[in-house]
Design an enzyme around this catalytic site. Structure first.
Site, short mmCIF file in Angstrom:
data_model
loop_
_atom_site.label_atom_id
_atom_site.label_comp_id
_atom_site.label_asym_id
_atom_site.label_seq_id
_atom_site.Cartn_x
_atom_site.Cartn_y
_atom_site.Cartn_z
N LYS A 72 32.84 96.29 75.14
CA LYS A 72 32.90 95.05 75.80
C LYS A 72 34.20 94.63 75.97
O LYS A 72 35.15 94.25 75.09
CB LYS A 72 32.36 93.95 74.78
CG LYS A 72 32.23 92.46 75.39
CD LYS A 72 31.89 91.52 74.31
CE LYS A 72 32.30 90.18 75.05
NZ LYS A 72 32.28 89.09 73.96
N GLY A 96 33.30 80.13 71.65
CA GLY A 96 33.23 79.41 70.35
C GLY A 96 33.06 77.98 70.45
O GLY A 96 33.27 77.15 69.63
N ALA A 127 29.49 83.63 75.72
CA ALA A 127 30.43 82.33 75.36
C ALA A 127 29.91 81.08 75.63
O ALA A 127 29.54 80.79 76.69
CB ALA A 127 31.65 82.90 75.90
N GLY A 128 30.38 80.29 74.61
CA GLY A 128 30.07 78.95 75.00
C GLY A 128 28.64 78.27 74.73
O GLY A 128 28.07 77.13 74.59
N ASN A 185 27.50 84.26 69.37
CA ASN A 185 28.03 84.47 68.06
C ASN A 185 28.10 83.13 67.08
O ASN A 185 27.47 83.01 66.36
CB ASN A 185 29.24 85.22 68.17
CG ASN A 185 30.15 85.91 66.77
OD1 ASN A 185 29.70 85.25 65.73
ND2 ASN A 185 30.85 86.83 67.03
N THR A 186 28.99 82.32 67.51
CA THR A 186 29.69 81.21 67.00
C THR A 186 28.49 80.41 66.61
O THR A 186 28.25 79.63 65.31
CB THR A 186 30.60 80.42 67.75
OG1 THR A 186 31.74 81.36 67.64
CG2 THR A 186 31.03 79.28 67.11
#
Lengths: 70, 256
Positions: free
Chosen positions: B97, B158, B184-185, B206-207
């Site tokens: 990645k 995040g 992301a986001g 993830n986050t």
């Protein structure tokens, strides 16, 4: 006396301590060789070559591992 | 539902998960299992030679999950290429990645360095999954040099802001001939469902999972949202109209 750099940190070794190989360095640093990847002077060292890779005075060693990330 | 195909490899799950920010390796592996994901990302950092190092890979069943090393921390193409080669040496995996984020505040990806790194890595035999801003022209250029997917951001890493780049991602989806992974986001399951309904091929989270009060439940919620969103997309949504369109018959009313 000799000096190598490990992950940017200078490490001093007595004259009698050289030469040693990468596996021995990892043992001295108490780092499990199964979990790391290494570079010496910018060249990647395959794990199977750790015990035959001799560290010399002035070498710069990078030890890298996997960490959590996204 | 259709299977996801990346670089000739098939996956049942369209949810990729990151391993960062979990409070323990045990919780991380439980949440990965609950997510149903088959692709999990990891990062590379220097060994701490002064302290004991935790082996996080021991908590990931490599037979079950494809490990996807990222190049996080890379500020230019050279650093990203170096990290990719180290990851391949460590794992034998040639998937990466690709992240090049010189700006530490918004962690926005550098398009020029990302394209440069992608070209080098592809020539070197890597399967490249590049993290990019939602830029349709860049997405096309990356596809042209041979990246396996494109990974446009929904909003900064995040940030949990959801899809702030919707119209640009729509163009990327419309034009791409490689899978589009929204990365992301994404802060809520509904954000992931929205991306999938738009026609994204997969999402990476993830986050939102790792920092939820109950990461396993959130992982499951994202799994269901991704399946629901994909189902909605594959089912072919009916159009939107300004006026009402009665669902019940407009005949046979009980009046004269």
């Amino acid at each position: 006396m000799g000096r190598i750099k490990v992950n940017g940190v200078e490490k001093e070794f007595g004259a009698g301590e050289f030469p040693f190989n990468l596996s021995e360095l990892l043992e001295m640093l108490k780092v499990d060789s199964a979990t790391v990847v290494a570079e010496i002077g910018g060249d990647i060292i395959e794990r199977s070559k750790f015990s035959e890779t001799v560290i010399e005075d002035g070498d710069s060693v990078e030890l890298i591992r996997f960490v959590p990330g996204g | 539902m259709d299977r996801l195909v990346i670089a000739g490899r098939e996956f049942d799950s369209r949810l990729m998960v990151g391993t960062g920010k979990f409070s323990s390796n045990k919780l991380m592996s439980e949440a990965i299992a609950a997510s149903g994901s088959e692709i999990v990302t990891v990062a590379l950092r220097r060994v701490d030679i002064e302290n004991e190092n935790d082996d996080m890979l021991a908590a990931i069943d490599r037979g079950k999950y494809l490990l996807l090393p990222n190049t996080s921390g890379a500020r230019d193409a050279a650093e990203a290429v170096r990290l990719s080669r180290l990851a391949r040496a460590a794992t034998g995996i040639n998937w990466v990645k690709l992240e090049v984020t010189p700006d530490p505040y918004y962690l926005l990806p550098d398009p020029v360095e990302t394209l440069k790194a992608a070209e080098i890595l592809i020539k070197d035999g890597f399967v490249v999954l590049p993290y990019i801003n939602a830029d349709p022209i860049l997405a096309k250029k990356l596809e042209d040099v041979g990246t396996a997917v494109v990974m446009p951001l929904a909003s900064p890493i995040g940030s949990n802001q959801g899809i702030k780049t919707r119209s640009a991602i729509e163009i990327i989806i419309e034009q791409a001939s490689v899978p589009v992974v929204v990365d992301a986001g994404l802060g809520l399951p509904s954000h992931a469902a929205e991306a999938m309904e738009m026609g994204a091929d997969a999402v990476l989270v993830n986050t939102a999972i790792a920092t939820a009060e109950n990461p396993c439940l959130m992982a499951k919620a994202f799994r269901l949202a991704v399946e629901a969103g994909r189902g909605g997309y594959e089912a072919g949504a009916s159009g939107v109209s300004r006026e009402a369109n009665a669902s019940s018959p407009l005949t046979g009313f009980l009046r004269d």
